[in-house]
Scaffold this active site. Structure first.
Site, short mmCIF file in Angstrom:
data_model
loop_
_atom_site.label_atom_id
_atom_site.label_comp_id
_atom_site.label_asym_id
_atom_site.label_seq_id
_atom_site.Cartn_x
_atom_site.Cartn_y
_atom_site.Cartn_z
N GLY A 1 1.04 -1.32 -0.05
CA GLY A 1 -0.01 0.13 0.38
C GLY A 1 0.89 1.25 0.32
O GLY A 1 0.25 2.60 -0.11
N LYS A 2 1.82 0.80 -0.35
CA LYS A 2 2.93 2.19 0.21
C LYS A 2 2.81 3.07 -1.43
O LYS A 2 2.70 4.51 -0.98
CB LYS A 2 4.46 1.53 -0.06
N HIS B 1 -2.81 2.41 -11.87
CA HIS B 1 -2.21 3.01 -10.79
C HIS B 1 -2.86 4.38 -11.71
O HIS B 1 -2.93 5.13 -11.06
CB HIS B 1 -0.30 3.41 -11.00
N ARG B 2 -2.53 4.70 -12.84
CA ARG B 2 -2.72 5.48 -13.97
C ARG B 2 -4.06 5.69 -13.57
O ARG B 2 -4.93 7.20 -13.51
CB ARG B 2 -2.89 5.60 -15.50
N ARG C 1 -5.79 5.31 -10.82
CA ARG C 1 -5.87 5.36 -9.76
C ARG C 1 -5.47 7.42 -9.03
O ARG C 1 -6.13 7.48 -8.36
CB ARG C 1 -5.32 5.13 -8.91
N ASP D 1 8.15 7.11 -8.14
CA ASP D 1 7.49 5.90 -7.88
C ASP D 1 8.15 5.45 -9.19
O ASP D 1 7.86 5.10 -9.52
CB ASP D 1 6.09 6.01 -7.21
#
Length: 401
Positions: free
Chosen positions: A235-236, A272-273, A275, A302
């Site tokens: 969850g980092k 990822h994008r 989100r 990241d």
């Protein structure tokens, strides 16, 4: 203006009736929250909720002087009984302005979700903006005089982009007191709630708190440099994104690049994008020093583990003979250059990296070399950061602040 928060929770309250979740289980006593309702100067009530009279009494205020009751959102379930003596509750049409007999002026602000926001100007000229649960302004805030609001009360944790829009338009400035309301069980109460609010430049207060609009409150300090550590799927990355989601602009620096023919990697990148907020800009690069040196919006990098992979590739560090001859020296130079850039940067930056060394020892020399160098890199960058977080199983521990 004097503002009393009769409640600060979602319309369902906290704990939610019948909810067995961990956050609701600990939301008792001073951590419980009634549905959000605001009493302004004892004369204006924003949102009528069950128990409003009792909540006012507990806070040392009577509702006998209320001259106007306004609702911000549709109230599901049975109608709330109107306490004796209170005027009928209603909603102001979007864009319309209402003058209250107490000397307050109220303007209805259109929302991008069902509900109405209210801009309230007091007799003393102080100004607040109150947004409904799950609501964000539908357009740029049209503010009298063009100056920032003295206070904003909004669903900071549920709709962080609302705060980002207000900052982008100048409606929220450095001195604006931002108070999180409509608080739900998605965020555990206590230190975790305070930490998430602070990351957004906001604060949470208990039910019954009375505040003065326009009175100075120290805005939570946002660290310029934050390092977020964690293992795979800890969850980092979510935590790193959460720390910047209330900023109007963010540059997301992806150090992993693209991998032709790798469908699984493409799916990861796509998730990822999706989100990330639409206002964020993505840059795919491992050349971090120029970005850290340049002026601009906050950076989210990241991650450092992928940056190190690229740096070791360039240094020839995977080959034992190259490593011994020049690779170690070249890699050390790049790491020192990155650390210096982190130290000197003027823009907010959140860096993500994998925490290593707690698992199985790699079977190869190159694997052990990568593990060792990533541990050294994390320690070097951590020394340059004001705040370091460790994420385990989605839970955050503060290592340095």
């Amino acid at each position: 203006m004097e503002l009393t928060l009769l409640g600060t929770g979602t319309p369902e309250g906290l704990p939610r009736p019948g909810c067995p979740c961990a956050a609701c289980a600990v939301s008792v006593g001073s951590r419980s929250r009634a549905a959000t309702a605001l009493l302004v100067d004892g004369a204006l009530l924003l949102d009528l909720t069950p128990g409003a009279v009792l909540a006012g009494a507990r806070a040392g205020h009577s509702l006998a002087g209320v001259r106007q009751v306004l609702l911000t959102h549709p109230h599901d379930g049975p109608a709330v009984e109107l306490p004796p003596g209170l005027p009928a509750a209603g909603r102001v049409p979007d864009g319309r302005e209402l003058a209250v007999i107490s000397g307050h002026r109220v303007r209805a602000v259109p929302m991008d979700a069902p509900g109405t926001g209210y801009e309230v100007t007091g007799p003393d000229g102080s100004r607040l903006l109150y947004l409904p649960p799950g609501g964000a302004p539908a357009g740029a805030a049209d503010r009298a005089g063009g100056r920032p609001y003295d206070m904003v009360l909004a669903d900071v944790l549920g709709r962080p982009e609302a705060l980002a829009r207000l900052r982008a338009s100048g409606a929220v400035g450095p001195a604006t007191d931002v108070i999180a309301v409509h608080l739900d069980h998605d965020t555990p109460p206590g230190p975790e709630l305070d930490r998430r609010c602070a990351a957004a430049g906001a604060r949470a207060v208990p039910d019954g708190t009375t505040v003065i609009v326009g009175e100075y409150h120290a805005v939570p300090d946002l660290p310029r440099r934050t390092l977020v550590l964690g293992g795979a799927r800890s969850g980092k990355s979510v935590e790193a994104e959460r720390r910047l989601e209330s900023f109007p602009e963010v540059v997301y620096v992806a150090t992993g690049g693209t991998r032709d023919g790798d469908a699984e990697w493409a799916q990861r990148v796509g998730l990822h994008r999706e989100r990330r907020p639409g206002s964020w800009r993505t840059v795919e690069t491992c050349d971090l020093v120029p970005l850290l040196a340049a002026e601009g919006p906050p950076l989210l990098i990241d991650c450092l583990a992928l940056w190190l992979t690229d740096a070791m590739d360039r240094a020839g560090a995977w080959d034992d003979s190259v490593w011994a001859a020049s690779g170690q020296h070249r890699l050390g130079g790049r790491t020192a250059e990155l650390a210096a850039a982190v130290r000197a940067t003027r823009r907010p930056v959140v860096l993500v990296s994998n925490e290593v060394g707690s698992g199985v020892i790699p079977a190869t020399a190159s694997g052990r070399r990568f593990r060792d160098e990533l541990g050294r890199l994390n320690a070097t960058v951590a020394r340059e950061c004001e705040q370091v977080l460790l994420v385990v199983a989605g839970l955050v521990s503060v290592l340095k602040e």
